[in-house]
Design an enzyme around this catalytic site. Sequence first.
Site, PDB file in Angstrom:
ATOM      1  CE  LYS A 111       6.639   3.043   3.548  1.00 53.07           C
ATOM      2  NZ  LYS A 111       5.202   3.796   3.673  1.00 53.07           N
ATOM      3  CE  LYS A 206       5.426  -4.675   4.437  1.00 50.73           C
ATOM      4  NZ  LYS A 206       5.005  -3.569   5.164  1.00 50.73           N
ATOM      5  CE  LYS A 209      -1.161  -1.018  -1.833  1.00 52.58           C
ATOM      6  NZ  LYS A 209      -1.456  -0.097  -0.972  1.00 52.58           N
TER       7      LYS A 209
END
Length: 342
Positions: A111, A206, A209
């Site tokens: 991230k 994967k 969101k």
Amino acid sequence: WKRVVSGVQPTGMVHLGNYLGAIKNWVALQDLYETFFFIVDLHAITLPYDAPELSKATRSTAAIYLACGIDSSKASIFVQSHVRAHVELMWLLSSSTPIGWLNRMIQFKEKSRKAGDENVGVALLTYPVLMASDILLYQSDLVPVGEDQTQHLELTREIAERLNNLYGGRKWKKLGGRGGFLFKVPEALIPPAGARVMSLTDGLSKMSKSAPSDQSRINLLDPKDVIVNKIKRCKTDSFPGLEFDNPERPECRNLLSIYQIITGKTKEEVVSECQYMNWGTFKTTLADALIEHLQPIQARYEEIMSDPGYLDNVLSEGAGKASEIADITLNNVYQAMGFLRR
Ligand code: TYM
């Protein structure tokens, strides 16, 4: 009674990965254990977010829990920020959590790489300490999560053990004999199937969101035509027939697995039903199964959202029950760490 805790972030839409990897499995656990399911709103601010959307997404996620079958008469359902002990314990835990442990976290590395150093708040680094606090406050035995959370769970165990060694020298009676340690060391509960649902547009990454394209995921609240369209356009391959175990066919394995879990069939049943299907036929079969499974959840969701008073009550009752237990742990930790109590 063993205790179980878990949560989902109210960022973006809850998708099939969150459902199959986590929420769906919580439903069975509420009959067997003392369960606490929360909406982790404090985690949702660790990346840039839209403030007016946060409370809406929090309510919506809570309604999804209920719509999926989490029952407020069995489980405590609450919003993380409503139980202040979460943040307080996090501070206490962070004093003994080495920065090196946090720097190693894969999710932090990914991230922060995407966002760039100047845009990354300190909270993104300390995120797993808050998660450890969520779990350790309730002296939890089991934490049902998808595979992507295993590293965070391992860190939680290490933090618990470290604080037990540093401060847990005496017996903590108030914890109801839960091991006699300051913290119970929890275990991850990863489902045998559905622990890693992959993207519809790339079978090697994967479902998430934060992926830019909404085509890559099925959201729990997607209308019928959107589901049909996403499945129609999802990535496939040009091999004949369908199979689970060919490493060159990650999309095929993913879609068959989704179909298997959503229909409750065994792998063998799915193989004998689908092995000679072509993609066109299978896609229709899969889309129909998804719609059939999600439609009742969506109907219940609408019902719950149409009665805001009901949802408020569930969340306030849940926060009340959670606070009682969380405060016992928090007070013990303050005492163990040598604080002067009021
Ligand atoms: P979050 O909000 O990213 O995801 C919620 C749950 O969904 C699972 N999950 C998946 N499972 C299978 N396939 C996927 N593609 C997929 N994507 C997500 C996650 O593993 C998770 O179980 N840090 C956590 C939230 C959290 C938490 C906690 C969980 C905060 N405190 C305490 C348990 C206990 C997170 O970001 O989940």
